[in-house]
Scaffold this motif. Structure first.
Motif, mmCIF file in Angstrom:
data_model
loop_
_atom_site.group_PDB
_atom_site.id
_atom_site.type_symbol
_atom_site.label_atom_id
_atom_site.label_comp_id
_atom_site.label_asym_id
_atom_site.label_seq_id
_atom_site.Cartn_x
_atom_site.Cartn_y
_atom_site.Cartn_z
ATOM 1 N N UNK A 192 1.081 4.374 8.316
ATOM 2 C CA UNK A 192 2.391 5.029 8.161
ATOM 3 C C UNK A 192 2.761 5.297 6.713
ATOM 4 N N UNK A 193 2.501 4.323 5.826
ATOM 5 C CA UNK A 193 2.871 4.480 4.426
ATOM 6 C C UNK A 193 1.795 3.932 3.492
ATOM 7 N N UNK A 194 0.556 3.911 3.932
ATOM 8 C CA UNK A 194 -0.521 3.388 3.093
ATOM 9 C C UNK A 194 -1.832 4.071 3.447
ATOM 10 N N UNK A 195 -2.794 3.948 2.540
ATOM 11 C CA UNK A 195 -4.153 4.454 2.741
ATOM 12 C C UNK A 195 -5.114 3.315 2.421
ATOM 13 N N UNK A 196 -5.953 2.959 3.383
ATOM 14 C CA UNK A 196 -6.944 1.904 3.181
ATOM 15 C C UNK A 196 -8.324 2.537 3.045
ATOM 16 N N UNK A 197 -8.989 2.223 1.960
ATOM 17 C CA UNK A 197 -10.342 2.716 1.708
ATOM 18 C C UNK A 197 -11.294 1.527 1.770
ATOM 19 N N UNK A 198 -12.325 1.642 2.584
ATOM 20 C CA UNK A 198 -13.339 0.597 2.718
ATOM 21 C C UNK A 198 -14.634 1.081 2.079
ATOM 22 N N UNK A 199 -15.224 0.241 1.253
ATOM 23 C CA UNK A 199 -16.446 0.600 0.549
ATOM 24 C C UNK A 199 -17.651 -0.065 1.211
#
Length: 295
Positions: A127-134
């Motif tokens: 909703x109000x965030x972006x999660x990036x997984x490496x």
């Protein structure tokens, strides 16, 4: 006598003509002076009709660009990082969107650009965030500044993160035919469990409730590839559901078909790696407690 008279008359006439001309010059000089002052100043005060340059002072533009302040937060998963831009990422009541492959990013230019970075494994829009997984073999020391620059540049443009229609969250929405137990499970997931999971940069998706009392859930984002995902399911979600709803006997994680194939292949790879390292090595998922951390 006559000649002197004509001389006096001519002199008088010349004086009258000179006086009249001087008066005309005096009367018209202010108008010429006024117009000469106004004409040159017009191009400096009024913009050109076809000019493309904005009529906004530079300090104002600079302050607008600096108004976006993106924060980063670690997650329980060391391979996932949460980016918080301070503004909504998705429309209200929208379901979270996860991309696990660059081929899935047709409706998101930002996600497509992120997958072009070496080391990005998945992208989750909350909703109000972006999660990036490496990937486990990449390092945040080099990847984090590149991800931060892309997210900042894209959100500064004011473009939507996802183009086209965004589906609303329907997995926990009340439906006709839901039993009282299912309604209670959905309410707990939506009001108590999901907000806590999103705080850690992940999300959950309700997949059903079996007659044996098992709640089927799919983990997303940082929780999906976390080493402690089993602990999250058992000690967190399962404990709360079983505490409030006696009909719940446990929680089972559900994987998509592609994820099941990938997990089986990864388990085979870890088993072969464990054999090469010796019989004392125990196959585990990669991370700080995985095989690579074993002596």
């Amino acid at each position: 006598m006559a000649s002197s008279t004509r001389s006096v008359a001519a002199s008088f006439l010349r004086s009258q003509i000179s006086r009249t001309a001087s008066a005309a010059i005096v009367r018209h000089t202010p108008k010429r002076t006024f117009s000469s002052i106004i004409a040159p100043s017009r191009p400096t005060l009024l913009p050109k009709p076809n000019s493309l340059r904005p009529i906004i002072p530079f300090p104002t533009i600079l302050s607008q660009r600096r108004s976006l302040f993106i924060q980063t937060e670690p997650t329980p998963n060391p391979d996932a990082l949460k980016f918080i831009p301070g503004l909504p990422v998705l429309p209200p009541k929208s379901a979270s969107i996860e991309y696990t492959d660059g081929r899935q990013t047709n409706n998101s230019p930002l996600a497509r650009s992120l997958f072009q970075l070496d080391g990005v494994q998945s992208v989750l829009y909350g909703p109000d965030f972006i999660t990036v997984t490496k990937t486990p073999d990449s390092h945040w020391q080099w990847l984090k500044p590149e991800v931060f620059a892309l997210v900042t540049e894209y959100l500064n443009n004011g473009s939507p993160v996802v183009t086209g229609d965004v589906a609303e969250s329907e997995d926990t929405a009340p439906k006709e035919g839901d039993s009282e137990v299912v309604s209670m499970i959905k309410e707990l997931l939506d009001t108590r469990i999901r907000p806590a999971i999103q705080e850690d940069g992940g999300d959950i998706e309700y997949r059903g409730f079996t007659p044996e009392g098992q709640v089927l859930l799919k983990l997303r984002g940082a929780c999906r590839t976390c080493d402690s995902s089993t602990v999250t399911l058992k000690n967190g979600i399962e404990s709360m559901l079983m505490h409030y709803i006696e009909e719940v006997k446990g929680v089972t994680q559900v994987l998509d078909q592609e994820e099941e194939v990938a997990q089986r292949e990864f388990e085979k790879f870890e088993a072969n790696l464990a054999k090469l390292k010796g019989g004392d090595a125990v196959p585990k998922s990669s991370g700080p407690h995985g095989i690579d951390a074993a002596p």
